[in-house]
Design an enzyme around this catalytic site. Structure first.
Site, PDB file in Angstrom:
ATOM      1  N   PRO A  10      28.641   6.505  27.912  1.00  0.00           N
ATOM      2  CA  PRO A  10      28.623   6.565  26.459  1.00  0.00           C
ATOM      3  C   PRO A  10      27.380   5.931  25.833  1.00  0.00           C
ATOM      4  CG  PRO A  10      30.242   4.963  27.192  1.00  0.00           C
ATOM      5  CD  PRO A  10      29.764   5.694  28.408  1.00  0.00           C
ATOM      6  N   ASN A  11      26.944   6.583  24.775  1.00  0.00           N
ATOM      7  CA  ASN A  11      25.835   6.165  23.917  1.00  0.00           C
ATOM      8  C   ASN A  11      24.460   6.338  24.541  1.00  0.00           C
ATOM      9  OD1 ASN A  11      27.414   5.349  21.615  1.00  0.00           O
ATOM     10  ND2 ASN A  11      28.096   3.639  22.858  1.00  0.00           N
TER      11      ASN A  11
ATOM     12  N   ARG B 189      18.960   4.144  19.440  1.00  0.00           N
ATOM     13  CA  ARG B 189      19.897   3.020  19.381  1.00  0.00           C
ATOM     14  C   ARG B 189      19.242   1.762  19.945  1.00  0.00           C
ATOM     15  NH1 ARG B 189      24.040   1.666  23.685  1.00  0.00           N
ATOM     16  NH2 ARG B 189      25.243  -0.011  22.758  1.00  0.00           N
TER      17      ARG B 189
ATOM     18  N   TYR C  94      17.021  -1.297  24.404  1.00  0.00           N
ATOM     19  CA  TYR C  94      17.049  -0.210  25.376  1.00  0.00           C
ATOM     20  C   TYR C  94      15.731   0.549  25.514  1.00  0.00           C
ATOM     21  CZ  TYR C  94      22.056  -1.023  25.195  1.00  0.00           C
ATOM     22  OH  TYR C  94      23.291  -1.601  25.257  1.00  0.00           O
TER      23      TYR C  94
ATOM     24  N   ASN D  28      25.193   5.249  35.642  1.00  0.00           N
ATOM     25  CA  ASN D  28      25.093   4.272  34.567  1.00  0.00           C
ATOM     26  C   ASN D  28      26.319   4.518  33.698  1.00  0.00           C
ATOM     27  OD1 ASN D  28      24.616   2.712  32.333  1.00  0.00           O
ATOM     28  ND2 ASN D  28      22.461   3.254  32.144  1.00  0.00           N
TER      29      ASN D  28
ATOM     30  N   ALA E 115      29.007   1.183  28.730  1.00  0.00           N
ATOM     31  CA  ALA E 115      30.086   0.269  28.348  1.00  0.00           C
ATOM     32  C   ALA E 115      31.325   0.409  29.232  1.00  0.00           C
ATOM     33  CB  ALA E 115      30.456   0.479  26.882  1.00  0.00           C
TER      34      ALA E 115
ATOM     35  N   GLU F  52      24.681   1.893  41.310  1.00  0.00           N
ATOM     36  CA  GLU F  52      24.946   1.543  39.913  1.00  0.00           C
ATOM     37  C   GLU F  52      23.624   1.164  39.253  1.00  0.00           C
ATOM     38  OE1 GLU F  52      27.468  -1.832  37.369  1.00  0.00           O
ATOM     39  OE2 GLU F  52      27.501  -1.871  39.554  1.00  0.00           O
TER      40      GLU F  52
ATOM     41  N   HIS G 114      21.670   0.080  35.394  1.00  0.00           N
ATOM     42  CA  HIS G 114      21.696  -0.303  33.980  1.00  0.00           C
ATOM     43  C   HIS G 114      20.269  -0.498  33.518  1.00  0.00           C
ATOM     44  CE1 HIS G 114      26.008  -0.839  34.046  1.00  0.00           C
ATOM     45  NE2 HIS G 114      25.850  -1.461  35.203  1.00  0.00           N
TER      46      HIS G 114
ATOM     47  N   ARG H 185      22.858 -10.701  29.000  1.00  0.00           N
ATOM     48  CA  ARG H 185      23.454 -10.228  27.750  1.00  0.00           C
ATOM     49  C   ARG H 185      24.788 -10.921  27.501  1.00  0.00           C
ATOM     50  NH1 ARG H 185      23.022  -4.115  27.040  1.00  0.00           N
ATOM     51  NH2 ARG H 185      23.414  -4.797  24.913  1.00  0.00           N
TER      52      ARG H 185
END
Length: 148
Positions: free
Chosen positions: A10-11, A18, A23, A74, A77, A98, A100, A107
């Site tokens: 998502p996103n 964003r 990012y 990825n 969230a 995985e 990110h 964070r």
């Protein structure tokens, strides 16, 4: 060889728009182009996908079991919330990396836990878009070792 699935959660369709200070300014289309170029250099085919819908991500992970040689994920969230994605990955029986864009450990504390990491062969975080290229390198090594 079957393609490598690169699945984005998502996103990530909002990359470049964003929170560019977090990012970066690279778009998802730019990231896909970067992955296509890296995959070609490695002799790999990729299937690059993005969804904001958890169930669709689960379905793609299930599809990867029979149609992909490996998976770069990825989960965004959903990394921190989805037991459904964790369970689908456990059943995938293919190499999983995985990824990110940001260092999730620098964070918010809720981002420090991953439901993906326990079932992944490796984790890359904090390298921006380059993390995807590094994941392709790692997956290529794993797949080459399996052949030999």
């Amino acid at each position: 060889m079957k393609p490598v699935f690169i699945i984005n959660g998502p996103n990530l369709n909002m990359l470049g728009l964003r929170e560019p200070d977090v990012y970066g300014r690279e778009t998802l289309a730019g990231l896909e182009e970067r992955c296509q170029a890296k995959a070609r250099k490695l002799g790999l085919d990729i299937s690059f996908r993005q969804s904001n819908i958890e169930g669709e991500l689960v379905s793609w992970i299930q599809e990867a079991r029979s149609k992909a040689s490996g998976l770069i994920l990825n989960a965004a969230a959903y990394t921190h919330t989805s037991i459904a994605i964790h369970d689908a990955l456990k059943a995938a029986q293919i190499p999983i990396i995985e990824v990110h864009l940001t260092n999730i450990y620098r964070r918010e504390p809720f981002r420090h836990h991953s439901y993906v990491s326990p079932v992944a062969d490796g984790v890359l975080c904090g390298f921006g878009g380059q993390g995807y290229e590094l994941a392709l390198d790692a997956l290529h090594q794993i797949l080459t070792a399996k052949k030999g």
